[in-house]
Structures are given as C-alpha cells and as structure tokens.
Design a protein around this motif. Sequence first.
Motif, PDB file in Angstrom:
ATOM      1  N   GLY A  35       0.981  -1.140  -0.028  1.00  0.00           N
ATOM      2  CA  GLY A  35       0.022   0.055   0.166  1.00  0.00           C
ATOM      3  C   GLY A  35       0.856   1.288  -0.059  1.00  0.00           C
ATOM      4  O   GLY A  35       0.524   2.330  -0.594  1.00  0.00           O
ATOM      5  N   ASN A  36       1.963   1.229   0.687  1.00  0.00           N
ATOM      6  CA  ASN A  36       2.765   2.366   0.629  1.00  0.00           C
ATOM      7  C   ASN A  36       3.275   2.593  -0.607  1.00  0.00           C
ATOM      8  O   ASN A  36       3.532   3.801  -0.975  1.00  0.00           O
ATOM      9  N   ILE A  37       4.041   1.525  -1.169  1.00  0.00           N
ATOM     10  CA  ILE A  37       4.890   1.808  -2.510  1.00  0.00           C
ATOM     11  C   ILE A  37       3.740   1.924  -3.393  1.00  0.00           C
ATOM     12  O   ILE A  37       3.976   3.015  -4.313  1.00  0.00           O
ATOM     13  N   GLY A  38       2.837   1.293  -3.591  1.00  0.00           N
ATOM     14  CA  GLY A  38       1.777   1.212  -4.709  1.00  0.00           C
ATOM     15  C   GLY A  38       0.823   2.616  -4.735  1.00  0.00           C
ATOM     16  O   GLY A  38       0.662   3.017  -5.702  1.00  0.00           O
ATOM     17  N   GLY A  39       0.734   2.947  -3.621  1.00  0.00           N
ATOM     18  CA  GLY A  39      -0.183   4.217  -3.571  1.00  0.00           C
ATOM     19  C   GLY A  39       0.619   5.624  -3.360  1.00  0.00           C
ATOM     20  O   GLY A  39       0.147   6.634  -3.267  1.00  0.00           O
ATOM     21  N   SER A  40       1.965   5.472  -3.683  1.00  0.00           N
ATOM     22  CA  SER A  40       2.740   6.635  -3.561  1.00  0.00           C
ATOM     23  C   SER A  40       2.970   6.916  -5.176  1.00  0.00           C
ATOM     24  O   SER A  40       3.211   6.223  -6.008  1.00  0.00           O
ATOM     25  N   THR A  41       3.414   8.287  -5.150  1.00  0.00           N
ATOM     26  CA  THR A  41       3.680   8.961  -6.400  1.00  0.00           C
ATOM     27  C   THR A  41       5.070   8.532  -6.847  1.00  0.00           C
ATOM     28  O   THR A  41       5.801   8.379  -5.862  1.00  0.00           O
ATOM     29  N   PRO A  42       5.481   8.753  -8.235  1.00  0.00           N
ATOM     30  CA  PRO A  42       7.076   8.638  -8.376  1.00  0.00           C
ATOM     31  C   PRO A  42       7.719   9.546  -7.542  1.00  0.00           C
ATOM     32  O   PRO A  42       8.772   9.068  -7.241  1.00  0.00           O
ATOM     33  N   SER A  43       7.533  10.677  -7.413  1.00  0.00           N
ATOM     34  CA  SER A  43       8.213  11.541  -6.550  1.00  0.00           C
ATOM     35  C   SER A  43       8.272  11.111  -5.215  1.00  0.00           C
ATOM     36  O   SER A  43       9.347  11.389  -4.472  1.00  0.00           O
ATOM     37  N   GLU A  44       7.271  10.586  -4.466  1.00  0.00           N
ATOM     38  CA  GLU A  44       7.098  10.350  -3.200  1.00  0.00           C
ATOM     39  C   GLU A  44       8.120   9.029  -3.249  1.00  0.00           C
ATOM     40  O   GLU A  44       8.561   8.904  -1.892  1.00  0.00           O
ATOM     41  N   ARG A  45       8.020   8.237  -4.091  1.00  0.00           N
ATOM     42  CA  ARG A  45       9.004   6.819  -3.894  1.00  0.00           C
ATOM     43  C   ARG A  45      10.338   7.359  -3.733  1.00  0.00           C
ATOM     44  O   ARG A  45      11.194   6.550  -3.430  1.00  0.00           O
ATOM     45  N   LEU A  46      10.962   8.483  -4.232  1.00  0.00           N
ATOM     46  CA  LEU A  46      12.272   8.984  -4.238  1.00  0.00           C
ATOM     47  C   LEU A  46      12.641   9.582  -3.162  1.00  0.00           C
ATOM     48  O   LEU A  46      13.855   9.587  -2.832  1.00  0.00           O
ATOM     49  N   ASP A  47      11.563   9.915  -2.230  1.00  0.00           N
ATOM     50  CA  ASP A  47      11.748  10.272  -0.927  1.00  0.00           C
ATOM     51  C   ASP A  47      12.365   9.276   0.166  1.00  0.00           C
ATOM     52  O   ASP A  47      11.687   8.160   0.258  1.00  0.00           O
ATOM     53  N   PRO A  48      13.542   9.339   0.599  1.00  0.00           N
ATOM     54  CA  PRO A  48      14.117   8.218   1.389  1.00  0.00           C
ATOM     55  C   PRO A  48      13.036   7.955   2.758  1.00  0.00           C
ATOM     56  O   PRO A  48      13.082   6.683   3.026  1.00  0.00           O
ATOM     57  N   GLY A  49      12.728   8.963   3.121  1.00  0.00           N
ATOM     58  CA  GLY A  49      11.775   8.890   4.366  1.00  0.00           C
ATOM     59  C   GLY A  49      10.690   7.828   4.054  1.00  0.00           C
ATOM     60  O   GLY A  49       9.945   7.436   5.173  1.00  0.00           O
ATOM     61  N   LEU A  50      10.181   7.627   3.029  1.00  0.00           N
ATOM     62  CA  LEU A  50       9.085   6.415   2.701  1.00  0.00           C
ATOM     63  C   LEU A  50       9.685   5.046   3.339  1.00  0.00           C
ATOM     64  O   LEU A  50       8.679   4.555   3.568  1.00  0.00           O
ATOM     65  N   GLN A  51      10.855   4.864   3.132  1.00  0.00           N
ATOM     66  CA  GLN A  51      11.259   3.584   3.621  1.00  0.00           C
ATOM     67  C   GLN A  51      11.507   3.284   5.046  1.00  0.00           C
ATOM     68  O   GLN A  51      10.982   2.345   5.604  1.00  0.00           O
ATOM     69  N   SER A  52      11.459   4.296   5.674  1.00  0.00           N
ATOM     70  CA  SER A  52      11.436   4.666   7.318  1.00  0.00           C
ATOM     71  C   SER A  52      10.076   4.460   7.549  1.00  0.00           C
ATOM     72  O   SER A  52       9.542   3.763   8.628  1.00  0.00           O
ATOM     73  N   GLN A  53       9.184   5.140   6.719  1.00  0.00           N
ATOM     74  CA  GLN A  53       7.709   5.062   7.084  1.00  0.00           C
ATOM     75  C   GLN A  53       6.987   3.568   6.988  1.00  0.00           C
ATOM     76  O   GLN A  53       6.256   3.329   7.627  1.00  0.00           O
ATOM     77  N   ILE A  54       7.712   2.986   5.818  1.00  0.00           N
ATOM     78  CA  ILE A  54       6.988   1.712   6.004  1.00  0.00           C
ATOM     79  C   ILE A  54       7.217   0.790   7.100  1.00  0.00           C
ATOM     80  O   ILE A  54       6.550  -0.124   7.655  1.00  0.00           O
ATOM     81  N   ALA A  55       8.669   0.968   7.744  1.00  0.00           N
ATOM     82  CA  ALA A  55       8.858  -0.070   8.811  1.00  0.00           C
ATOM     83  C   ALA A  55       7.771   0.269   9.902  1.00  0.00           C
ATOM     84  O   ALA A  55       7.628  -0.433  10.738  1.00  0.00           O
ATOM     85  N   LEU A  56       7.912   1.872  10.184  1.00  0.00           N
ATOM     86  CA  LEU A  56       6.977   1.936  11.005  1.00  0.00           C
ATOM     87  C   LEU A  56       5.513   1.812  11.056  1.00  0.00           C
ATOM     88  O   LEU A  56       4.776   1.639  12.139  1.00  0.00           O
ATOM     89  N   ASP A  57       4.952   1.958   9.796  1.00  0.00           N
ATOM     90  CA  ASP A  57       3.752   1.715   9.512  1.00  0.00           C
ATOM     91  C   ASP A  57       3.432   0.063   9.674  1.00  0.00           C
ATOM     92  O   ASP A  57       2.274  -0.256  10.153  1.00  0.00           O
ATOM     93  N   ILE A  58       4.266  -0.681   9.348  1.00  0.00           N
ATOM     94  CA  ILE A  58       4.103  -2.224   9.765  1.00  0.00           C
ATOM     95  C   ILE A  58       4.203  -2.477  11.342  1.00  0.00           C
ATOM     96  O   ILE A  58       3.760  -3.541  11.642  1.00  0.00           O
TER      97      ILE A  58
END
Length: 247
Positions: A35-58
Amino acid sequence: MTALYAAELLKLRTLRSTWGFALVTMLFAGLVTAGNIGGSTPSERLDPGLQSQIALDIAFPASVLALLLGIILVTNEFRHGTIARTLLATPRRGRFVVVKLLAGATAGTSLAVAALLVAFVIAVSWLGALDVSFETAEWVDGAWRALVAALVAGAFGSAIGGAVHSQVGALVGTLVWMFVLEPICWVLLALLDVDGVSRYLPAAALGGMVDSENDGMSWLRSAAVASGWAAVAAGLAFVRTSRRDIT
C-alpha cells in the motif's frame, strides 16, 4: 531462570496460535508495504523517508498482535489448567511472572522481525524494479523503533495477562480499551482542553512509538511512558499471581 526461559520459548514454538499470529503479522506487513509503495507517486517513492515510514507503519499491527500474543502466552496457563503444573516446576511466582514477561517480549520482537523481513523483501524488489535506490539508513531507523515497540508491547501483553488471568477478559478488555474507551477519553480530554494528557494513556503511548508522522510526544518519551504502563501492569501481575490460590 535460563531453563525456565528456554521452556517458555519451546511452548511458543509448539503453540498453533503463535504461528497463526506470525502468519497474520506477515500478511499485514505485505499489505502495508504494498500500500505504501503502490499508493505513492513517483516523486514520493524517491523520498528516502518513505522507507522509514514503511517500517513504522507495519510496526502498528505488529505491536497490537504482539500485545495480544503476550496476553495469550500467560492466560493459556489458566485457561487450560496447566498453571498448577507450571508452578510446581516454578514455585517462586515472582520468577514465573518475570519469565513470562521475557517470553512476551521475545514473542513480540520475533513478530516484528518476521514482519520487517517480509516488508524488506517486498520493498527491495519493488523499488529496485522502479529503479529507486534502497536507503539502508532510513530503513534501519524505522526498523529498530519498530522492534522496540513490539518488544514493549509483547511484555505489556504478558503483564496484562498476568494481572487479569482470564483469557477472554484480558483480550476483550484490552481491545475495548484500545479501540473504544481510550479514544472516548481522547475526545473528552479535548473537550476539557487538556488533550495533551491523552498522549500519556497506554494505547497512545504505544502508538507514539510507531508514529511515522512524528505527531505528539517524542519517540523517547512515548517509549518511556509505554514502558511505565507495562511496569505498572507487571506489578499488578506479580501481586495477583502471588495471592491467587491455585490448586
């Protein structure tokens, strides 16, 4: 103490409910990551913070499941009548409570590790296919917080189980408090213009440890408050277990 702890780990490995919790945790991890990756825009996926967010969201579903598994770990003894035999092998009831707390913390951490492994594999594979670099530092920053949250939640669950003893009462009471009563308290405190107090309630403190938006208390304060609630529950577990007549 080491032998008792090893025996609790053996119980965990042989309980079907443990593997059920592990499977559900990994399914949630896969869904949240997708959901985090598929629901993000291409620019949002380039944000390194998304990967930290994935770990915290799970970490949120993993921590809730760790809390429930910790409860079951203790209350199963009373539900199935094995508590008498357990206390024959472990006459010191304080030691029994401590070992259960350690086992609950271990169970919670194990669930988080399983969830993080699933999320890691999906994130690396999916982001790699999109030519997005995997930022190890960002992932580790979210992962270690998730592990600590699950550890505290697992120990907290064992403490609640030790304080209540009734499996149905502990499970239902915990879920009702987390998702019904405490949110009502948040609303009432907000109406009284003291909503800052709500951050110190148990579910809010646990949630603050896995808050990817950094809204509310700092992570360290949330961890301290959640650990404090776990310590209170552990004290109640010690008193209740020490005084209960078990034959």
